[in-house]
Design an enzyme around this catalytic site. Sequence first.
Site, mmCIF file in Angstrom:
data_model
loop_
_atom_site.group_PDB
_atom_site.id
_atom_site.type_symbol
_atom_site.label_atom_id
_atom_site.label_comp_id
_atom_site.label_asym_id
_atom_site.label_seq_id
_atom_site.Cartn_x
_atom_site.Cartn_y
_atom_site.Cartn_z
ATOM 1 N N GLY A 362 31.213 45.544 44.231
ATOM 2 C CA GLY A 362 32.112 45.661 43.096
ATOM 3 C C GLY A 362 31.555 44.979 41.871
ATOM 4 O O GLY A 362 30.434 45.261 41.442
ATOM 5 N N ASP A 363 32.325 44.077 41.306
ATOM 6 C CA ASP A 363 31.907 43.374 40.089
ATOM 7 C C ASP A 363 31.593 41.910 40.366
ATOM 8 O O ASP A 363 31.702 41.071 39.479
ATOM 9 C CB ASP A 363 32.999 43.487 39.025
ATOM 10 C CG ASP A 363 34.341 42.914 39.505
ATOM 11 O OD1 ASP A 363 34.466 42.662 40.719
ATOM 12 O OD2 ASP A 363 35.245 42.732 38.670
#
Length: 442
Positions: A362-363
Amino acid sequence: MVSDVLLDSMRGLLIVVHGDGMITEARGGFGGFLGIDVASLPGTNVFEYVAETDADELAIYFLESVDESEETISLPMPFRMSIIDGDGFAHPVDVIPTGTVDNDEWTWTVLVMPLALNGSITRSLDLEMAGAPRELVRRMLCEELRVDNASYTTRWLLIELDDPTEPDVIVARSDDQPVADAVRNGITEHGWRPWENVERGETRPLHVPDFPDSVKAVLDASGWQRSVVAPVHVKDRLVAVFLLVGRTPSNFDPLVIKRNVAGRVQTLVRATAMLCERWSDQDRLEIAATTDELTGLDNRREMLAHLASERRSGSLLYVDVDDFKSVNDRFGHMVGDSVLIEIARRIQSVCRPGDRIGRLGGDEFVVILPGADEDLASDIAQRIIDRVAEPLNVEARVYDVSVSIGHSPLGTASALDAADQAMLRAKREGRGRHLLATPGDV
């Protein structure tokens, strides 16, 4: 006698060895036998010439054989070992022994054949299958067709062309390094390309007087006036070149390549191409297994494995993009991916060369800072925050992005969790900031 002429004209070495290892007769070795004076062998012990790593195996062979009958010893299995020449170099040889017994006294008639005289290219492949380091396999490729005798000298250089302007030039032995250095200088400094216009599958002689002066000077110092080039292709891509340099008899045209020599060179080329393709496949698999496909950073599996094995002191940063979900929701995942790629690049741009950076998914990113104390970790974390906060241009749009960071000391099993919790506190306290983990975060 005709038989004496035949024995003395053998390229291989034929010796008679008593049970205690003493050599009583030696014939053959025409043209020179690996730098060993054949006439001086009688009266010496065979173990004087055996590589230390092979001495036990040879001794065991002698001991085991004395329990055999004359019928069963007559055709023993040939084996491979190394002998040491006068300069201390080890040469692999095939040993074909035949034992006889007379009044309980054992004698062996042994044919010793250097691997350089057989027609196959096997030593490099054997090393590869045994899991040897690639550098050792590369050096052995340069050793496969090496010849040193009274009439001929050949030295093989492997020029790897991952970067044709800055190639690696590999030789088998350290005493050949000056030749490799001169060839590399000719390529990098003078634009020399001895492989130009040489077709795939071709073994072409080269005119040494046309070489760059720096290369000619090294060859002239050794009296070497012969050179041959053979390209190595993998799937129509030129990946390497073999360059032979050496000496021939004065009445031999150095621009002539005999058919059997060309055939052996092409066998070496094919083996090298197979190894290069194998290594390329291995590298691709390793990259796929350890690298994040989107950013090119370490992936989650590789990062966690590295953390588990990390024993150095230092710090760990846990980096999370603030409100990244809104970027994906408003502009789509393709824009979101482009933003993540740019953030990864910006994190790399402010970290040190030895720092390790990975994407957990993800981030979320993790940065391992070996040797970094709390102050240095704080400084790098702030640099990441400032760099990411700069206007970010993706597909003709400007985005404002921030990250929150938690950091903790390395060396504990809970370092990642502690930094994660510190990062969450940083988000709760306003985002776009970094916080050090506290005992309550563990």
